[in-house]
Write a protein that holds these residues in place. Sequence first.
Motif, PDB file in Angstrom:
ATOM      1  N   LYS A 288       0.826  -1.208   0.000  1.00 36.32           N
ATOM      2  CA  LYS A 288       0.000   0.000   0.000  1.00 36.32           C
ATOM      3  C   LYS A 288       0.858   1.254   0.000  1.00 36.32           C
ATOM      4  CE  LYS A 288      -3.986   2.018  -0.044  1.00 36.32           C
ATOM      5  NZ  LYS A 288      -4.880   1.878  -1.212  1.00 36.32           N
ATOM      6  N   TYR A 302       8.357   7.342   7.903  1.00 36.61           N
ATOM      7  CA  TYR A 302       7.376   7.443   8.979  1.00 36.61           C
ATOM      8  C   TYR A 302       7.996   6.855  10.246  1.00 36.61           C
ATOM      9  CZ  TYR A 302       4.131   8.256   5.123  1.00 36.61           C
ATOM     10  OH  TYR A 302       3.506   8.755   4.008  1.00 36.61           O
ATOM     11  N   ALA A 306       1.207   7.239  14.284  1.00 34.65           N
ATOM     12  CA  ALA A 306       0.287   8.354  14.041  1.00 34.65           C
ATOM     13  C   ALA A 306       0.576   9.072  12.731  1.00 34.65           C
ATOM     14  CB  ALA A 306       0.356   9.343  15.206  1.00 34.65           C
ATOM     15  N   PRO A 309      -0.271   7.204   6.765  1.00 31.42           N
ATOM     16  CA  PRO A 309      -1.533   7.541   6.087  1.00 31.42           C
ATOM     17  C   PRO A 309      -2.677   6.685   6.620  1.00 31.42           C
ATOM     18  CG  PRO A 309       0.246   7.250   4.492  1.00 31.42           C
ATOM     19  CD  PRO A 309       0.774   6.786   5.800  1.00 31.42           C
ATOM     20  N   ALA A 310      -3.880   7.206   6.522  1.00 31.61           N
ATOM     21  CA  ALA A 310      -5.039   6.498   7.055  1.00 31.61           C
ATOM     22  C   ALA A 310      -5.241   5.146   6.374  1.00 31.61           C
ATOM     23  CB  ALA A 310      -6.289   7.373   6.900  1.00 31.61           C
ATOM     24  N   GLU A 311      -4.907   5.057   5.089  1.00 28.87           N
ATOM     25  CA  GLU A 311      -5.102   3.796   4.369  1.00 28.87           C
ATOM     26  C   GLU A 311      -4.193   2.696   4.885  1.00 28.87           C
ATOM     27  OE1 GLU A 311      -4.335   6.689   3.161  1.00 28.87           O
ATOM     28  OE2 GLU A 311      -5.419   7.210   1.309  1.00 28.87           O
ATOM     29  N   LYS A 313      -2.896   2.553   8.184  1.00 35.50           N
ATOM     30  CA  LYS A 313      -3.082   2.240   9.600  1.00 35.50           C
ATOM     31  C   LYS A 313      -3.940   0.995   9.793  1.00 35.50           C
ATOM     32  CE  LYS A 313      -2.594   6.985  11.332  1.00 35.50           C
ATOM     33  NZ  LYS A 313      -3.266   8.100  12.037  1.00 35.50           N
ATOM     34  N   GLY A 314      -5.024   0.892   9.036  1.00 34.12           N
ATOM     35  CA  GLY A 314      -5.893  -0.272   9.178  1.00 34.12           C
ATOM     36  C   GLY A 314      -5.194  -1.558   8.785  1.00 34.12           C
ATOM     37  N   ASN A 317      -2.770  -2.536  11.606  1.00 38.24           N
ATOM     38  CA  ASN A 317      -3.467  -3.142  12.745  1.00 38.24           C
ATOM     39  C   ASN A 317      -3.890  -4.576  12.432  1.00 38.24           C
ATOM     40  OD1 ASN A 317      -3.336  -0.991  14.565  1.00 38.24           O
ATOM     41  ND2 ASN A 317      -5.118   0.022  13.640  1.00 38.24           N
TER      42      ASN A 317
END
Length: 349
Positions: A288, A302, A306, A309-311, A313-314, A317
Amino acid sequence: MHTSNGKDKPIWIAENTGVFTLASARQFFRKKRQKNWINTMNWQKAVPFKMRFLVWRALRDRVPTDAKVSKMGIPIQTACPCCNFQTLESVDPLFSTGKFASDVWRTVVCPFGIACFNMPFKQVMINWWKSDNSNPVQTFLARCLPIIATWEIWKARCSSKYDKVKPNVNRTLNLISFSMAQLVNHMFQKINVEHRWDIVGVSMCGGGGSVRNSSASALSYGLKWCIANGFTHIKAKSDSKLLVNCVNGVNVGPWRIAKEVQELNYAMRQVNVSLSHCFRESNQVADKLASLSHNFSETKEYQNFAALPAEVKGLLNTDRWSLPVFRISNKKKHNITFKPHRSYVHSDS
């Protein structure tokens, strides 16, 4: 010829020295034809053989298009995979006059000003090779670029037809520019050409991986970062089996990533590195990040969760929680069918 000592000595009259050679025999018995200018321009030694051979076949209408396959009596019901025309594909619409090919050529010929629109494929190649250029680099590009462009158009066609991957003009242009940059940097070492097509006005594209930051470059950067930060035992994984086999010495690396493979081998000799292959599903975070890299013009690191990117993080996890990831693919449809006649069926009784 009879000599003074009574022994016969053979003389080969086709050679001035009188000694038989296969080369002279070949010239003696085989009528030498005039050189074909198109063949001379087609077989550019700097271009990989598979690309030259494809163009050689296309110029003689020997490419297995649907129109050629249907002439063999095999029923095919399909549209052109790149243009969605409800007609059987042939060489000219596929490589020159079709919508997808026209969009590719329109961008490629922009810096050269070569006429190639609504022309047969053979005439397109002749216009490229007859272009008058005083600059040696531009001459080299005019001879090699149409061959590489034809190869990438064919790859996009095969991906669309067999893998159901929708043709993308920007992706094809980036692959063309990457190959040409590699060739120019190799042939003219004093010139540094970037692996991107926006030098002629087209934005970059990153579909499943950036052209500038390939898997080999990303792996090389990661190893250098680990070594610089004091890591001595590194376990690396890549979803590119070709890259893993090339670095581990199983396969010979392609010319596109030869420089990156050398850097990886050098880095792996400095510390203890274990490189293995993993499937894309287990490497979704890196995959990604690669697909998002076309949004940045410089290297970006990075340092904490935090900042991701939001894409991503999921996906990270999901990886932390060890949740399974499934690959979903559509079953390929076979459009070619063969029904044998009764005369072909034999019985032992």
